[in-house]
Design a protein around this motif. Structure first.
Motif, PDB file in Angstrom:
ATOM      1  N   MET A   1     -52.142  48.921 123.192  1.00 33.86           N
ATOM      2  CA  MET A   1     -52.500  50.258 123.677  1.00 33.86           C
ATOM      3  C   MET A   1     -51.277  50.966 124.252  1.00 33.86           C
ATOM      4  O   MET A   1     -51.057  52.143 124.028  1.00 33.86           O
ATOM      5  CB  MET A   1     -53.583  50.161 124.755  1.00 33.86           C
ATOM      6  N   LEU A   2     -50.462  50.188 124.986  1.00 39.00           N
ATOM      7  CA  LEU A   2     -49.265  50.766 125.599  1.00 39.00           C
ATOM      8  C   LEU A   2     -48.284  51.246 124.539  1.00 39.00           C
ATOM      9  O   LEU A   2     -47.647  52.292 124.699  1.00 39.00           O
ATOM     10  CB  LEU A   2     -48.602  49.725 126.516  1.00 39.00           C
TER      11      LEU A   2
ATOM     12  N   ALA B   1     -47.143  58.463 122.226  1.00 42.11           N
ATOM     13  CA  ALA B   1     -47.815  59.738 122.498  1.00 42.11           C
ATOM     14  C   ALA B   1     -47.145  60.462 123.675  1.00 42.11           C
ATOM     15  O   ALA B   1     -46.899  61.668 123.622  1.00 42.11           O
ATOM     16  CB  ALA B   1     -49.298  59.503 122.788  1.00 42.11           C
ATOM     17  N   TYR B   2     -46.828  59.677 124.730  1.00 38.65           N
ATOM     18  CA  TYR B   2     -46.131  60.282 125.881  1.00 38.65           C
ATOM     19  C   TYR B   2     -44.783  60.864 125.450  1.00 38.65           C
ATOM     20  O   TYR B   2     -44.393  61.954 125.863  1.00 38.65           O
ATOM     21  CB  TYR B   2     -45.875  59.230 126.965  1.00 38.65           C
TER      22      TYR B   2
ATOM     23  N   LYS C   1     -40.269  53.779 133.151  1.00 36.44           N
ATOM     24  CA  LYS C   1     -39.951  53.835 134.576  1.00 36.44           C
ATOM     25  C   LYS C   1     -41.076  54.538 135.329  1.00 36.44           C
ATOM     26  O   LYS C   1     -41.524  54.106 136.393  1.00 36.44           O
ATOM     27  CB  LYS C   1     -38.633  54.577 134.803  1.00 36.44           C
ATOM     28  N   LYS C   2     -41.528  55.651 134.730  1.00 40.58           N
ATOM     29  CA  LYS C   2     -42.581  56.439 135.351  1.00 40.58           C
ATOM     30  C   LYS C   2     -43.871  55.618 135.427  1.00 40.58           C
ATOM     31  O   LYS C   2     -44.564  55.610 136.442  1.00 40.58           O
ATOM     32  CB  LYS C   2     -42.812  57.694 134.496  1.00 40.58           C
ATOM     33  N   SER C   3     -44.152  54.908 134.338  1.00 42.21           N
ATOM     34  CA  SER C   3     -45.399  54.151 134.269  1.00 42.21           C
ATOM     35  C   SER C   3     -45.354  52.898 135.159  1.00 42.21           C
ATOM     36  O   SER C   3     -46.349  52.519 135.759  1.00 42.21           O
ATOM     37  CB  SER C   3     -45.676  53.814 132.798  1.00 42.21           C
ATOM     38  N   PHE C   4     -44.183  52.259 135.254  1.00 42.20           N
ATOM     39  CA  PHE C   4     -44.069  51.029 136.041  1.00 42.20           C
ATOM     40  C   PHE C   4     -44.032  51.301 137.541  1.00 42.20           C
ATOM     41  O   PHE C   4     -44.534  50.507 138.332  1.00 42.20           O
ATOM     42  CB  PHE C   4     -42.798  50.244 135.652  1.00 42.20           C
TER      43      PHE C   4
ATOM     44  N   ALA D   1     -40.346  48.021 138.780  1.00 38.27           N
ATOM     45  CA  ALA D   1     -39.051  48.555 138.321  1.00 38.27           C
ATOM     46  C   ALA D   1     -38.127  47.435 137.828  1.00 38.27           C
ATOM     47  O   ALA D   1     -37.311  47.654 136.928  1.00 38.27           O
ATOM     48  CB  ALA D   1     -38.382  49.338 139.446  1.00 38.27           C
ATOM     49  N   HIS D   2     -38.286  46.234 138.375  1.00 35.72           N
ATOM     50  CA  HIS D   2     -37.431  45.113 137.965  1.00 35.72           C
ATOM     51  C   HIS D   2     -37.664  44.706 136.510  1.00 35.72           C
ATOM     52  O   HIS D   2     -36.877  43.976 135.936  1.00 35.72           O
ATOM     53  CB  HIS D   2     -37.673  43.919 138.891  1.00 35.72           C
ATOM     54  N   LEU D   3     -38.751  45.185 135.906  1.00 33.75           N
ATOM     55  CA  LEU D   3     -39.031  44.833 134.505  1.00 33.75           C
ATOM     56  C   LEU D   3     -38.335  45.769 133.518  1.00 33.75           C
ATOM     57  O   LEU D   3     -38.365  45.536 132.309  1.00 33.75           O
ATOM     58  CB  LEU D   3     -40.548  44.858 134.252  1.00 33.75           C
TER      59      LEU D   3
END
Lengths: 184, 250, 356
Positions: free
Chosen positions: A17-18, A24-25, A153-156, A161-163
């Motif tokens: 899904m992501l 799409a984003y 970045k926005k989604s996490f 953020a470390h990912l």
């Protein structure tokens, strides 16, 4: 003229899904019209999951995709289910780590990417989906890797953020894999 | 010089009651209305009329009213109280309404401890529809749909709402009262007052069950009905406080 | 403002908040559950009330209470849950209470399925509950339109003191599209809610929210008053879109997700030189009968396309009034047609018409 119809298919938990949502984003970031539509139902982890994304310079009409430009196949059942949806001379991106079969279609362009192996080498098999997105970026040049990173970045958020570095590496590995194995 | 010793409470309109002679709805209406007046909350009260004999009590209570679907009064009251917490919200419901079709709504209003006051009228019968068996009908009691008397094997034992609601942590105050004689009427009024005071203090769900009469559907004269309530109803539905706020407990 | 990507259910919730909705009462059901979830999280910031009720029946009666107390209120559900809400909706129509009700439709009857459907058309447009009444019903096709009509719907509900339903299907609830929730929509001049139960505050006589009229003469008067209101709504609130009508051989009537699939079919047909128009109801009650006067003479037939076994087709026939042949194409149970299926249905109908 951009008019991309994409299907992402795999099992729940693979981040299918992501994958679709990020595309799409990214389309929305570039002021393109877009529509993301998930299969929904009682299955979450382990069940089958797929989503459709349309990215277009024109108004998006039918959310139902009968002829896809691109199909991502993340597991074996998805190959049988969705290879018929690729339009002639469209592309299919197959996660060859989990799909040991080749597509039977001869009228489409097939790309076999060992996404789980690449992800595992990077340290986390869960970024296999990002390897696939990287491969897609490498093939289509539709979006820059940086756009995807910005969206991740926005989604996490701060918490995850470390990912970002490993996701960045996975995207790059996907781009590199295409460059080395399917030079255009 | 004459002096006024009794007058109509401001809590009631001048509309004549539609209740049958000898029915105790009238007394209970007056008690609720007097309490609204005495606590000076009439001008911020919003009442919910049920479906049943009291369906038209929006014509009797001299405050804003909403008429609710059968059994749904506690849900309607929830909707009002949640958006207007500064108003005083009460429901007035019979036993078909509250103890049968509306069990989900009353149980969950109590469960959420909605800050509302519920006046529950138990007369062991469906009055308005013509004397059918209610969930509160006593075993052996004849009604139009239990013509041979309520058979507990077929219909179960009568439901005791006060005892049932008292098991719910959110039920702040639960008391059963009766109006079969003047002493009990006075006691009942104290219960109603307490139930509204609990709401005014924001303490949560307050419930007063009234043992009431239905002379017409019971096939009795008003006096016989009062006697029957005292002898049979209270025997099965004991009066008393089932739950109260901690500070008030003895 | 730039458009942001939102999931349909969440965009609908945000639209309600933007429209000044101050209370929500609902109960979980697929495929609309993200809507109450969003409001549970965000309603407090807007100073409103969110409450998960014990059932759909309780939820709609909470809506009745809050609306009767003069507050902008909403509920949402999906088909079987909307069926349970019909009691309260009938009471609200009878008591003339405004509210917005979102129906994210899924397949039926009974428990049916959870995939997109339009099989509640008759339930929505024929009243659904008991008595002489209608709810105003919008059936938007994409997220921007959905958000816009929700914002307008609160005004329309208040203007007519009547429940308004937003009828979308599961796909619209589940999909993501770019949407601008702050887009301006037309505002109505609204009367003050002098009928609301706010407590008399010692300033006015008591008011009463009620749908009971025991005297049949009074109930008839009330029903006639409602009927006059519905006549006004039919006159003023029909909304529709006409697409590609010039020189069309055939007109398809379709709403919601089906209309979008039809748009793609129309493009495929035009590549083959077949001109087909789309008459898209945006309100399904009142049904846009006026639109049928604008169907040009070039049109030889009408095809009703629905995600059901054929419900709106009755309204199409009424509006068509015997003028043109009316055909039907539908998928149901949660199945969505591919545009090619509609292309085939159009060709079949045109072929049949030529042989007549």
């Amino acid at each position: 003229m951009i008019n991309e119809k994409i299907i992402c298919a795999g099992f729940g938990g693979q981040g299918v899904m992501l994958m679709g949502q990020l595309l799409a984003y990214a389309a929305n970031e570039h002021n393109l019209n877009t529509l993301w539509y998930p299969s929904y139902g009682p299955e979450t982890r382990g069940g089958t999951a797929n989503c459709s994304v349309t990215i277009s310079e024109m108004k998006v009409n039918s959310p139902v995709i009968s002829q896809a430009d691109t199909v991502f196949v993340m597991n074996l059942p998805s190959l049988a289910k969705f290879e018929g949806k690729v339009k002639p001379s469209g592309r299919i991106l197959i996660n060859s780590s989990l799909v040991d079969k080749k597509t039977e279609r001869t009228d489409i362009n097939a790309y076999y990417i060992p996404a789980n192996e690449i992800a595992l080498k990077l340290g986390n098999p869960r970024v296999a989906n990002m390897v696939m997105i990287g491969a897609y970026l490498g093939l289509t040049k539709l979006f820059e890797k940086e756009t995807i990173i910005k969206l991740l970045k926005k989604s996490f958020g701060e918490e995850k953020a470390h990912l970002i570095p490993i996701n960045d590496a996975a995207l790059q590995a996907g781009i590199d894999y295409i460059e080395e194995n399917y030079p255009q | 010089m004459s002096k006024i010793v009794f007058q109509r409470t401001k809590g009631l309109t001048e509309k004549e009651f539609s209740y049958c002679p000898g029915c105790t709805h009238g007394i209970i209406h007056r008690l609720v209305a007097e309490v609204l007046e005495e606590l000076n909350i009439l001008d911020k009260a919003i009442g919910i009329s049920p479906v049943g004999c009291a369906v038209m009590n929006y014509e009797f209570f001299n405050c804003d009213m909403q008429q609710a679907a059968h059994g749904r009064a506690p849900a309607v009251a929830t909707g009002i109280k949640r958006v207007r917490p500064d108003n005083i919200v009460f429901t007035y419901q019979g036993d078909g309404d509250l103890a049968s079709i509306g069990t989900a709504e009353i149980v969950h209003a109590a469960h959420r401890s909605e800050n509302i006051t519920v006046i529950f009228i138990n007369n062991a019968v469906y009055g308005m529809t013509g004397g059918q068996m209610a969930p509160t009908t006593l075993v052996g009691q004849k009604t139009t749909t239990s013509p041979f008397g309520r058979d507990a094997r077929l219909c179960g034992e009568p439901i005791r709402m006060s005892e049932l609601l008292a098991t719910i942590p959110g039920a702040t105050y639960v008391e059963r009262v009766s109006v079969h004689d003047p002493a009990n009427v006075r006691k009942a009024k104290r219960a109603v007052k307490k139930a509204f005071e609990i709401q005014m203090k924001g303490l949560g769900f307050a419930f007063v069950e009234f043992i009431s009469t239905c002379p017409v559907n019971w096939g009795k004269t008003p006096q016989e009905a009062l006697n029957w309530a005292k002898e049979h109803m209270i025997n099965y539905y004991p009066l008393g406080v089932f739950r109260e706020p901690k500070e008030d407990a003895q | 403002m730039a458009k942001v990507m939102m999931k349909g259910n969440e965009a609908m919730a945000l639209a309600a908040l933007k429209a000044g909705c101050k209370a929500f009462f609902g109960y979980p059901i697929t495929p609309q559950s993200e809507l109450p979830e969003y409001l549970a999280k965000h309603m407090p910031k807007y100073g409103g009330v969110f409450l998960q009720a014990e059932s759909e029946v309780a939820a709609i009666n909470m809506v009745y209470g809050a609306s009767g107390a003069g507050v902008r209120v909403m509920t949402s559900s999906s088909s079987p849950g909307i069926a349970l809400k019909q009691e309260g909706i009938s009471y609200m129509a009878g008591a003339e209470l405004p509210a917005v009700i979102i129906n994210v439709m899924r397949g039926g009857p009974g428990l049916g399925g959870i995939q997109p459907s339009q099989a509640d058309y008759k339930q929505i447009t024929r009243g659904g509950g008991n008595g002489d009444y209608y709810v105003i019903a919008y059936a938007p096709e994409d997220l921007q339109e959905t958000v816009n009509v929700i914002k307008e719907a609160f005004d329309v509900a208040d203007l007519y003191s009547n429940p308004v339903m937003i009828a979308v299907d599961g796909l619209i609830g589940q999909m993501m599209e770019p949407v601008d929730v702050d887009m301006e929509v037309s505002k109505r001049e609204l009367p003050e809610k002098t009928w609301a139960t706010t407590g008399t505050q010692g300033k006015r006589p008591p008011v009463n929210i009620n749908s009971l009229y025991l005297d049949p003469l009074n109930l008839e008067k009330h029903a006639l008053k409602l009927a006059e209101k519905y006549r006004l709504i039919k006159e003023n609130e029909q909304r529709y879109e006409l697409v590609n009508m010039d020189g069309a051989e055939l007109v398809i009537v379709a709403f919601g997700t089906m209309a979008r699939i039809v748009r793609s079919a129309i493009e495929l047909l035009s590549e083959e030189g077949i001109k087909v128009g789309l008459l898209r109801p945006i309100t399904i009650w009142p049904f846009p009968e006026k639109a049928f006067n604008e169907i040009p003479d070039s049109v030889k037939g009408i095809l009703s396309c629905e995600l059901s076994t054929g419900q709106m087709i009755d309204d199409v026939k009424i509006a068509n009034n015997g003028r043109l042949p009316v055909g039907f194409f539908g998928r149901t149970g949660g199945m969505l047609p591919e545009p090619e299926e509609i292309v085939s249905a159009v060709k079949a109908m045109l072929g049949g018409l030529k042989h007549e």
